[in-house]
Design an enzyme around this catalytic site. Structure first.
Site, PDB file in Angstrom:
ATOM      1  N   HIS A 101       0.864  -1.184   0.000  1.00  0.00           N
ATOM      2  CA  HIS A 101       0.000   0.000   0.000  1.00  0.00           C
ATOM      3  C   HIS A 101       0.901   1.235   0.000  1.00  0.00           C
ATOM      4  O   HIS A 101       1.302   1.736   1.054  1.00  0.00           O
ATOM      5  CB  HIS A 101      -0.921  -0.007   1.223  1.00  0.00           C
ATOM      6  CG  HIS A 101      -2.044   0.977   1.130  1.00  0.00           C
ATOM      7  ND1 HIS A 101      -1.980   2.236   1.671  1.00  0.00           N
ATOM      8  CD2 HIS A 101      -3.258   0.882   0.535  1.00  0.00           C
ATOM      9  CE1 HIS A 101      -3.112   2.878   1.431  1.00  0.00           C
ATOM     10  NE2 HIS A 101      -3.906   2.080   0.744  1.00  0.00           N
ATOM     11  N   ASP A 275     -10.450  -1.767   1.804  1.00  0.00           N
ATOM     12  CA  ASP A 275      -9.794  -0.900   0.833  1.00  0.00           C
ATOM     13  C   ASP A 275     -10.442  -1.039  -0.544  1.00  0.00           C
ATOM     14  O   ASP A 275     -10.478  -0.079  -1.321  1.00  0.00           O
ATOM     15  CB  ASP A 275      -8.303  -1.236   0.743  1.00  0.00           C
ATOM     16  CG  ASP A 275      -7.497  -0.115   0.114  1.00  0.00           C
ATOM     17  OD1 ASP A 275      -7.364   0.945   0.750  1.00  0.00           O
ATOM     18  OD2 ASP A 275      -7.024  -0.290  -1.025  1.00  0.00           O
TER      19      ASP A 275
END
Length: 531
Positions: A101, A275
């Site tokens: 990420h 996410d």
């Protein structure tokens, strides 16, 4: 060897004689040292094991960090002391939820991962109380600073603080390397353990697919669009399977990628799935905002049932408030989790991802209602902060006592306006609702004029007042609230009560006692005529 064989033959012969009922002189088998006799059971031993099973943690997932057993990937150690209930974690950046990420070249913990951290901390802290409750609700959540992991490991803590109403306040924070006394707050909110007694909501998935008739996207098409919009996702974060596009709503099927499927049991709210919700919202906004976006506020997260690894999600967009509501459900449409009032904001080129006191790497809180933030009304344009507070106090008194505003002198005692004990209690309730800060009528005995009340709010709650009265600006034809730096958030740790094991000086105890006023009395002492 011959002696051993001969000895065995004699034993077998004696055993045979014993089984036939002969009374044998067993002691003659031994010399001078006579062994003790044991009484054996007259039944065969059952070859079954009844060992006590090993006790498991309240969190089913216990992994290892080096030689240390951790409670949860996002909640590694319980580091509580007498001052606070606290859990701490050390993130190296090699964890899959950090390594994959990356925003603007920096490894950043996904904002949605904070929700799982909070959930795990609440479950670990509640213990047996969780058995009495069927769900959990997180409320009034604000994201202030991201957790950025550089060359050195990031030490992150979550502190939990009980509230008088039975809820739990929390904050996720870390200390700056050069100043361990100052906390950098990353996330704040509150937790409530609840029992959902009402019937659970059920979505008609086929009907929703028919409603979302603007088009259907496969996983490959989704990530191609996101990449074109500047949101490139690593394969470990590609959790979208398909998306049905509608007018201000989408229906999406999510799943945990096979490359990290082995992490499924370690999380309840898996970071990849949460996410992926942000990615679907990005698809909704791609035509308007071609930049990666971050979550900045969430009004409520309701965990109603057991989370699953391949959910359906319906995301509804409110154009007026620019917020999103998200329903998570299983293949039968049974809703097990809901997000309400989700706010996001796009990253800008000017944002620095390294935290500092003056620069928040997260988008500043924009168009938010947390705790209460409607912005200045039109009649307050150009007012100072003090004038705004004074204006609202006069307005509240005018409506409560039916007195024209121009008749209210800010330096006159409240009693002169006609306040009594009942109306003062009502006034305290109005102020509490207006500013989302708990006040009691005792406040007015120390601050008995509108002027002194205004000064009290201005000095004691300056950050709250700034947040409440921030300027409203016009943007794309609609009124929004001006951004407020995350630095205005106040740490609950600074205001937390001192440990009950530490005795305070008598002078301090007297100062901290709340003033009271006797407003009535009834009854009569024995043999007294008047009192």
């Amino acid at each position: 060897q011959a002696d051993i064989n001969r000895y065995k033959e004699i034993l077998h012969a004696l055993a045979d004689l014993y089984c036939q009922g002969y009374d044998l002189a067993w002691r003659q088998l031994y010399g001078e040292e006579k062994p003790n006799r044991l009484h054996l059971p007259g039944y065969p031993f059952a070859k079954e094991s009844y060992w006590v099973p090993e006790m498991e943690s309240s969190l089913t997932d216990r992994s290892h960090l080096g030689n240390v057993t951790v409670l949860h990937p996002l909640l590694q150690q319980n580091t509580s002391d007498f001052s606070e209930q606290r859990f701490s974690s050390s993130f190296t950046g090699e964890e899959f939820f950090l390594k994959d990420h990356v925003v603007k070249g920096q490894r950043i913990l996904p904002g949605v991962a904070y929700l799982e951290m909070v959930r795990a901390a609440a479950q670990q802290t509640a213990g047996a109380l969780m058995e009495e409750k069927t769900g959990m609700r997180l409320k009034d959540i604000i994201w202030a600073q991201p957790i950025v992991v550089g060359e050195e490991a990031a030490q992150v803590h979550i502190g939990l603080f009980p509230k008088e109403n039975g809820e739990i306040s929390y904050e996720i924070y870390s200390q700056m390397k050069d100043n361990v006394k100052e906390a950098v707050i990353h996330n704040q909110g509150s937790i409530a353990l609840v029992s959902y007694l009402e019937e659970r909501k059920v979505l008609d998935l086929k009907a929703l697919q028919a409603e979302c008739s603007q088009g259907t996207l496969s996983a490959a098409q989704c990530y191609k669009r996101l990449k074109a919009a500047g949101m490139e996702c690593d394969t470990r974060y590609q959790g979208i399977e398909s998306v049905y596009l509608g007018v201000d709503q989408v229906l999406a099927k999510l799943m945990i990628p096979s490359s990290i499927l082995d992490t499924q049991e370690q999380f309840n709210l898996h970071p990849c799935l949460l996410d992926s919700v942000m990615q679907v919202i990005g698809l909704q906004m791609a035509a308007e905002c071609c930049r990666p976006a971050a979550i900045i506020a969430l009004q409520e997260l309701a965990i109603i049932g057991q989370c699953i690894s391949a959910p359906w999600v319906r995301i509804c967009r409110d154009r007026k408030s620019e917020r999103f509501d998200v329903d998570f459900c299983d293949d039968q449409g049974m809703v097990y989790m809901q997000m309400k009032g989700l706010e996001i904001q796009a990253y800008t080129e000017e944002m620095n991802m390294i935290p500092s006191e003056t620069n928040s790497p997260y988008p500043e809180i924009h168009n938010s209602q947390y705790p209460v933030a409607q912005g200045r009304r039109a009649e307050m344009k150009g007012f100072t902060l003090e004038q705004c507070i004074d204006w609202d106090l006069k307005e509240q008194v005018s409506q409560l006592l039916k007195i024209p505003r121009d008749k209210l002198d800010r330096e006159e005692n409240l009693a002169e306006f006609g306040f009594d004990s009942i109306s003062l209690s009502e006034f305290a309730g109005i102020i509490t609702d207006h500013y989302s800060i708990e006040f009691t009528p005792a406040l007015f005995f120390g601050y008995s004029t509108l002027k002194s009340l205004t000064q009290y709010f201005l000095t004691e709650y300056q950050d709250v007042m700034q947040l409440h009265y921030r300027e409203a600006v016009m943007e794309e034809g609609r009124q929004v609230v001006q951004a407020v730096p995350a630095a205005t958030l106040t740490s609950k740790r600074q205001a937390s009560t001192q440990s009950r094991f530490i005795k305070k000086p008598a002078s301090q105890q007297i100062q901290e006692q709340e003033p009271i006023a006797i407003i009535g009395m009834s009854g009569r002492f024995p043999e007294a005529r008047t009192v």
